[in-house]
Scaffold this motif. Structure first.
Motif, PDB file in Angstrom:
ATOM      1  N   ILE A 128      55.425  17.945 -31.142  1.00 33.78           N
ATOM      2  CA  ILE A 128      54.609  19.152 -30.875  1.00 33.78           C
ATOM      3  C   ILE A 128      53.180  19.334 -30.851  1.00 33.78           C
ATOM      4  O   ILE A 128      52.718  19.736 -29.887  1.00 33.78           O
ATOM      5  N   THR A 129      52.552  18.611 -31.862  1.00 32.22           N
ATOM      6  CA  THR A 129      51.095  18.556 -32.052  1.00 32.22           C
ATOM      7  C   THR A 129      50.568  17.947 -30.838  1.00 32.22           C
ATOM      8  O   THR A 129      49.653  18.572 -30.218  1.00 32.22           O
ATOM      9  N   TYR A 130      51.338  16.798 -30.344  1.00 35.58           N
ATOM     10  CA  TYR A 130      50.572  16.105 -29.516  1.00 35.58           C
ATOM     11  C   TYR A 130      50.471  16.778 -28.145  1.00 35.58           C
ATOM     12  O   TYR A 130      49.573  16.917 -27.509  1.00 35.58           O
ATOM     13  N   GLU A 131      51.605  17.466 -27.844  1.00 35.87           N
ATOM     14  CA  GLU A 131      51.917  18.040 -26.498  1.00 35.87           C
ATOM     15  C   GLU A 131      50.925  19.199 -26.414  1.00 35.87           C
ATOM     16  O   GLU A 131      50.300  19.583 -25.635  1.00 35.87           O
ATOM     17  N   ALA A 132      50.947  20.184 -27.755  1.00 32.80           N
ATOM     18  CA  ALA A 132      49.985  21.169 -27.805  1.00 32.80           C
ATOM     19  C   ALA A 132      48.401  20.852 -27.604  1.00 32.80           C
ATOM     20  O   ALA A 132      47.722  21.418 -26.828  1.00 32.80           O
ATOM     21  N   GLU A 133      48.186  19.685 -28.184  1.00 34.53           N
ATOM     22  CA  GLU A 133      46.821  19.170 -28.020  1.00 34.53           C
ATOM     23  C   GLU A 133      46.430  18.802 -26.468  1.00 34.53           C
ATOM     24  O   GLU A 133      45.516  19.031 -25.993  1.00 34.53           O
ATOM     25  N   MET A 134      47.510  18.147 -25.812  1.00 33.60           N
ATOM     26  CA  MET A 134      47.320  17.931 -24.365  1.00 33.60           C
ATOM     27  C   MET A 134      47.034  19.399 -23.651  1.00 33.60           C
ATOM     28  O   MET A 134      46.338  19.372 -22.756  1.00 33.60           O
ATOM     29  N   ASN A 135      47.974  20.246 -23.959  1.00 27.27           N
ATOM     30  CA  ASN A 135      47.874  21.541 -23.321  1.00 27.27           C
ATOM     31  C   ASN A 135      46.418  22.267 -23.499  1.00 27.27           C
ATOM     32  O   ASN A 135      45.914  22.560 -22.379  1.00 27.27           O
ATOM     33  N   LEU A 136      45.972  21.958 -24.780  1.00 29.73           N
ATOM     34  CA  LEU A 136      44.519  22.804 -24.997  1.00 29.73           C
ATOM     35  C   LEU A 136      43.753  22.024 -24.136  1.00 29.73           C
ATOM     36  O   LEU A 136      42.774  22.662 -23.770  1.00 29.73           O
ATOM     37  N   VAL A 137      43.683  20.619 -24.090  1.00 28.18           N
ATOM     38  CA  VAL A 137      42.552  20.068 -23.341  1.00 28.18           C
ATOM     39  C   VAL A 137      42.921  20.246 -21.790  1.00 28.18           C
ATOM     40  O   VAL A 137      41.778  20.325 -20.968  1.00 28.18           O
ATOM     41  N   ILE A 138      43.746  19.764 -21.341  1.00 33.34           N
ATOM     42  CA  ILE A 138      44.170  19.988 -19.917  1.00 33.34           C
ATOM     43  C   ILE A 138      44.053  21.640 -19.378  1.00 33.34           C
ATOM     44  O   ILE A 138      43.394  21.856 -18.391  1.00 33.34           O
ATOM     45  N   THR A 142      54.220  22.229 -13.027  1.00 28.50           N
ATOM     46  CA  THR A 142      53.029  21.920 -13.732  1.00 28.50           C
ATOM     47  C   THR A 142      51.867  22.609 -12.930  1.00 28.50           C
ATOM     48  O   THR A 142      51.880  22.958 -11.573  1.00 28.50           O
ATOM     49  N   THR A 143      50.805  23.050 -13.304  1.00 32.54           N
ATOM     50  CA  THR A 143      49.574  23.451 -12.894  1.00 32.54           C
ATOM     51  C   THR A 143      48.308  22.519 -13.024  1.00 32.54           C
ATOM     52  O   THR A 143      47.397  22.806 -13.232  1.00 32.54           O
ATOM     53  N   ALA A 144      48.909  21.243 -13.711  1.00 29.10           N
ATOM     54  CA  ALA A 144      47.513  20.370 -14.200  1.00 29.10           C
ATOM     55  C   ALA A 144      46.892  19.822 -12.963  1.00 29.10           C
ATOM     56  O   ALA A 144      47.546  19.811 -11.867  1.00 29.10           O
ATOM     57  N   SER A 145      45.807  19.449 -13.262  1.00 35.50           N
ATOM     58  CA  SER A 145      44.742  19.128 -12.166  1.00 35.50           C
ATOM     59  C   SER A 145      45.080  17.570 -11.584  1.00 35.50           C
ATOM     60  O   SER A 145      45.997  16.925 -12.456  1.00 35.50           O
ATOM     61  N   ASP A 146      44.665  17.174 -10.239  1.00 36.29           N
ATOM     62  CA  ASP A 146      44.879  15.950 -10.094  1.00 36.29           C
ATOM     63  C   ASP A 146      44.381  14.882 -11.217  1.00 36.29           C
ATOM     64  O   ASP A 146      44.809  13.931 -11.236  1.00 36.29           O
ATOM     65  N   HIS A 147      43.137  15.210 -11.449  1.00 31.21           N
ATOM     66  CA  HIS A 147      42.670  14.367 -12.501  1.00 31.21           C
ATOM     67  C   HIS A 147      43.481  14.048 -13.554  1.00 31.21           C
ATOM     68  O   HIS A 147      43.442  12.929 -14.048  1.00 31.21           O
ATOM     69  N   ALA A 148      44.045  15.012 -14.321  1.00 31.63           N
ATOM     70  CA  ALA A 148      44.947  14.964 -15.389  1.00 31.63           C
ATOM     71  C   ALA A 148      46.188  14.079 -15.052  1.00 31.63           C
ATOM     72  O   ALA A 148      46.616  13.098 -15.855  1.00 31.63           O
ATOM     73  N   ARG A 149      46.764  14.505 -13.904  1.00 31.86           N
ATOM     74  CA  ARG A 149      47.852  13.675 -13.492  1.00 31.86           C
ATOM     75  C   ARG A 149      47.711  12.320 -13.169  1.00 31.86           C
ATOM     76  O   ARG A 149      48.531  11.482 -13.359  1.00 31.86           O
ATOM     77  N   GLU A 150      46.347  11.952 -12.605  1.00 32.31           N
ATOM     78  CA  GLU A 150      46.136  10.568 -12.282  1.00 32.31           C
ATOM     79  C   GLU A 150      45.940   9.810 -13.625  1.00 32.31           C
ATOM     80  O   GLU A 150      46.377   8.604 -13.623  1.00 32.31           O
ATOM     81  N   MET A 151      45.829  10.538 -14.673  1.00 32.43           N
ATOM     82  CA  MET A 151      45.891   9.788 -16.077  1.00 32.43           C
ATOM     83  C   MET A 151      47.292   9.521 -16.633  1.00 32.43           C
ATOM     84  O   MET A 151      47.361   9.284 -17.927  1.00 32.43           O
ATOM     85  N   GLY A 152      48.271  10.166 -15.833  1.00 35.57           N
ATOM     86  CA  GLY A 152      49.436  10.129 -16.470  1.00 35.57           C
ATOM     87  C   GLY A 152      50.054  11.463 -17.051  1.00 35.57           C
ATOM     88  O   GLY A 152      51.172  11.360 -17.834  1.00 35.57           O
ATOM     89  N   GLY A 198      50.526  15.805 -17.344  1.00 37.19           N
ATOM     90  CA  GLY A 198      50.726  17.037 -16.322  1.00 37.19           C
ATOM     91  C   GLY A 198      51.797  16.702 -15.652  1.00 37.19           C
ATOM     92  O   GLY A 198      51.987  17.101 -14.473  1.00 37.19           O
ATOM     93  N   ALA A 199      52.827  16.064 -16.168  1.00 41.89           N
ATOM     94  CA  ALA A 199      54.282  15.924 -15.851  1.00 41.89           C
ATOM     95  C   ALA A 199      55.118  17.386 -15.885  1.00 41.89           C
ATOM     96  O   ALA A 199      56.238  17.352 -15.487  1.00 41.89           O
ATOM     97  N   GLY A 200      54.449  18.503 -16.306  1.00 40.37           N
ATOM     98  CA  GLY A 200      55.232  19.465 -16.487  1.00 40.37           C
ATOM     99  C   GLY A 200      56.289  19.528 -17.656  1.00 40.37           C
ATOM    100  O   GLY A 200      57.295  20.296 -17.475  1.00 40.37           O
ATOM    101  N   MET A 201      56.087  18.740 -18.578  1.00 38.43           N
ATOM    102  CA  MET A 201      57.149  18.474 -19.574  1.00 38.43           C
ATOM    103  C   MET A 201      56.636  18.886 -20.990  1.00 38.43           C
ATOM    104  O   MET A 201      57.199  18.892 -21.865  1.00 38.43           O
ATOM    105  N   GLY A 202      55.414  19.450 -21.054  1.00 35.53           N
ATOM    106  CA  GLY A 202      54.943  19.793 -22.413  1.00 35.53           C
ATOM    107  C   GLY A 202      55.398  20.926 -23.053  1.00 35.53           C
ATOM    108  O   GLY A 202      55.971  20.819 -24.091  1.00 35.53           O
ATOM    109  N   LEU A 203      55.413  22.120 -22.398  1.00 33.22           N
ATOM    110  CA  LEU A 203      55.955  23.135 -23.045  1.00 33.22           C
ATOM    111  C   LEU A 203      57.491  23.147 -23.356  1.00 33.22           C
ATOM    112  O   LEU A 203      58.057  23.242 -24.428  1.00 33.22           O
ATOM    113  N   PRO A 204      58.027  22.479 -22.304  1.00 33.88           N
ATOM    114  CA  PRO A 204      59.581  22.463 -22.567  1.00 33.88           C
ATOM    115  C   PRO A 204      59.927  21.229 -23.756  1.00 33.88           C
ATOM    116  O   PRO A 204      60.662  21.447 -24.490  1.00 33.88           O
TER     117      PRO A 204
END
Lengths: 437, 113
Positions: free
Chosen positions: B15-25, B64-74, B76-82
């Motif tokens: 949860i904290t990991y995914e939340a952290e990524m959401n905050l950053v992205i 997902t609404t993540a930017s291409d930049h985030a997705r290029e790094m692997g 933003g797969a649309g799995m964070g909140l789920p």
């Protein structure tokens, strides 16, 4: 949780070789001799290997007493047959040893290992790919390691009983005998398997003796085993379980599809594999076999023969791997009819004792532990009798040690005390004239 | 050490990991606050980011609404909140477009998961 390591306090010198070798940090040196924390010991035997003074031994039963008492009904560990100058074919060994008052349960062993392999193959095939790979139950040390350090993997342990115990139960149900059974064990883990079974009622085996002792008695008595006779049935697939990969090979023979299997041996490889498995790697692998001893059970500390030689011998004799349809039917009916192969209860996790039963208290102690650890030299010298500075910090908050147990902290303490004494010595009463030096 | 089961630790870490990524992205930075109680841990993720226009869509796997930049790094797969929702015993989301998002999750130490 019990363990089967015996300490000779007169031989123990208080060195720290064993505490460093222990993978679960279960050993401490206190007041000049070692203690083993029972709940952490997995009976891997690493400390026995590390002790140059032979202060550690196996806590097995008295072989002399068992041997002189009458007929010994013995379950031979698969490693047994390669411990002599040449490979002993199980049937030939049984014939030769029957004159010596030892009845080797060869047929039951063959049936039990076949049944365990058959049951494992069926369970693997019936499991969905999410639940694979499953982990072998054969090495008791691996089970204890998983209980302690990889509780997430407990659900992956295949629910198949150890075939050594299945053999004992098969023999009991066939003979209806109450005579005690003796296991020839190659390691402390198999001693504990019998003494303190996990996930089942008391073991059907009563006595456990280190293979080393049995081999020495037999060698001294000059027993001769006739060499391979082509007419003998080659029913000793079970002896291959002594080598790394023997179990997986056996299971693969019973599977209707090609299985992807991994077999590793040695403590480091086992820990690496379990860590990677916990991270969710190994997708597509069906089954993993881990043995904490190098080369498999031949590397066990209670096996007298060089593991390299016994391994070589076992590999170079052939056994019959193709199964007759009658044999497969027989096993299928044993599988359906008896539930001897099935583990009785799920294996519980055995996590470390919390710092306190109260969460708030435990958190404050953990904070304290981190503060103590930060002050330590972090070189894990072992001079305090603990395997690492971290273990030392933990022992202090558990009130099982003092900060001055650390020689570096003690030295710091003495140095600051000496400075205080010096400054006190330099402080002069006002009535004295200042010295003119 | 604390007597918590490994599954509680694993779920809190996810949860904290995914939340952290959401905050950053998405959130443009923010705060993760953990309140540890005797029987549960509450993890609050607070940001003053753009907010989520359609929460129903955002908690759907793969959206997902993540930017291409985030997705290029692997990412933003649309799995964070789920993923957060799946691992939490309590999952609440409070969001307003242009104001920010607060996600509140609770893990009970004795839950069945």
């Amino acid at each position: 949780m019990a363990h089967s390591i015996k300490i000779s306090y007169s031989a123990c010198h208080g060195c720290v070789n064993c505490i460093k070798s222990c993978p679960t940090e279960a050993i401490r040196v206190i007041n000049g001799s070692i203690t083993i924390i029972k709940d952490l010991c997995i009976d891997c035997g690493e400390c026995l290997r590390a002790c140059a003074r032979k202060a550690l031994g196996l806590d097995d039963d008295d072989w002399e007493l068992i041997y002189t008492h009458g007929l010994v009904e013995a379950i031979p560990d698969p490693t047994f047959f390669a411990q002599f100058g040449s490979f002993w074919y199980p049937d030939a060994a049984r014939t030769a040893l029957s004159d010596r008052g030892i009845d080797l349960l060869v047929d039951e062993s063959e049936d039990a290992f076949d049944l365990a392999a058959y049951a494992s193959a069926r369970i693997i095939e019936e499991s969905s790919s999410d639940h694979l790979p499953l982990i072998s139950t054969y090495c008791p040390s691996v089970i204890r390691l998983i209980q302690l350090q990889f509780p997430e993997l407990l659900s992956r342990i295949i629910p198949v009983e150890n075939p050594l115990e299945i053999a004992a139960e098969l023999w009991r149900s066939r003979t209806k005998s109450y005579a005690p059974l003796t296991l020839f064990a190659p390691c402390p883990a198999k001693i504990t398997l019998i003494r303190d079974p996990i996930g089942r009622e008391p073991s059907p085996i009563q006595h456990i003796v280190a293979i080393r002792k049995v081999v020495h008695t037999l060698m001294a008595s000059g027993v001769k085993v006739s060499q391979f006779d082509k007419s003998l049935p080659s029913n000793w697939r079970f002896a291959t379980w002594a080598i790394r990969g023997g179990e997986t090979k056996h299971i693969s023979k019973f599977a209707s599809r090609e299985l992807t299997v991994l077999a590793v041996s040695g403590l480091r490889n086992t820990i690496d594999l379990l860590q990677q498995l916990e991270l969710g790697r190994f997708r597509g692998v069906d089954f993993v076999e881990c043995r904490t001893c190098d080369l498999g059970c031949f590397g066990g500390v209670a096996a007298p023969e060089s593991r390299f030689l016994s391994h070589l011998r076992n590999r170079h004799v052939e056994t019959e791997w193709s199964l007759t349809p009658e044999r497969t039917d027989e096993l299928a009916s044993m599988y359906d009819r008896t539930k001897l192969w099935k583990t009785r209860e799920p294996i519980p996790s055995k996590q470390r004792l919390p710092l306190s039963s109260d969460l708030t208290e435990a958190m404050s102690r953990m904070k304290q532990m981190k503060a103590i650890f930060a002050e330590m030299p972090h070189i894990d010298c072992g001079a305090c009798g603990r395997p690492s500075c971290k273990a030392m910090a933990e022992d202090i908050v558990r009130e099982q040690g003092e900060i001055t147990d650390c020689v570096f902290k003690l030295r710091e303490g003495i140095s600051s005390l000496a400075n205080q004494i010096l400054s006190l010595a330099n402080a002069q009463p006002h009535t004295l004239k200042k010295s003119r030096i | 050490m604390l007597g918590l089961s490994s599954s509680v630790c694993r779920r809190a870490a996810i949860i904290t990991y995914e939340a952290e990524m959401n905050l950053v992205i998405h959130g443009g930075g923010g705060k993760i606050i953990a309140n540890i109680d005797q029987d549960s841990v509450e993890i609050m993720t607070v940001d003053q980011g753009p907010g989520i226009p359609d929460v129903g869509l955002a908690i759907k796997e793969g959206y997902t609404t993540a930017s291409d930049h985030a997705r290029e790094m692997g990412f933003g797969a649309g799995m964070g909140l789920p993923n957060i929702k799946r691992n939490a015993d309590v999952f609440e989301i409070d969001t307003e477009v242009g104001v920010g998002t607060t996600v509140r999750t609770v893990i009970y130490f004795q839950s069945g998961q």
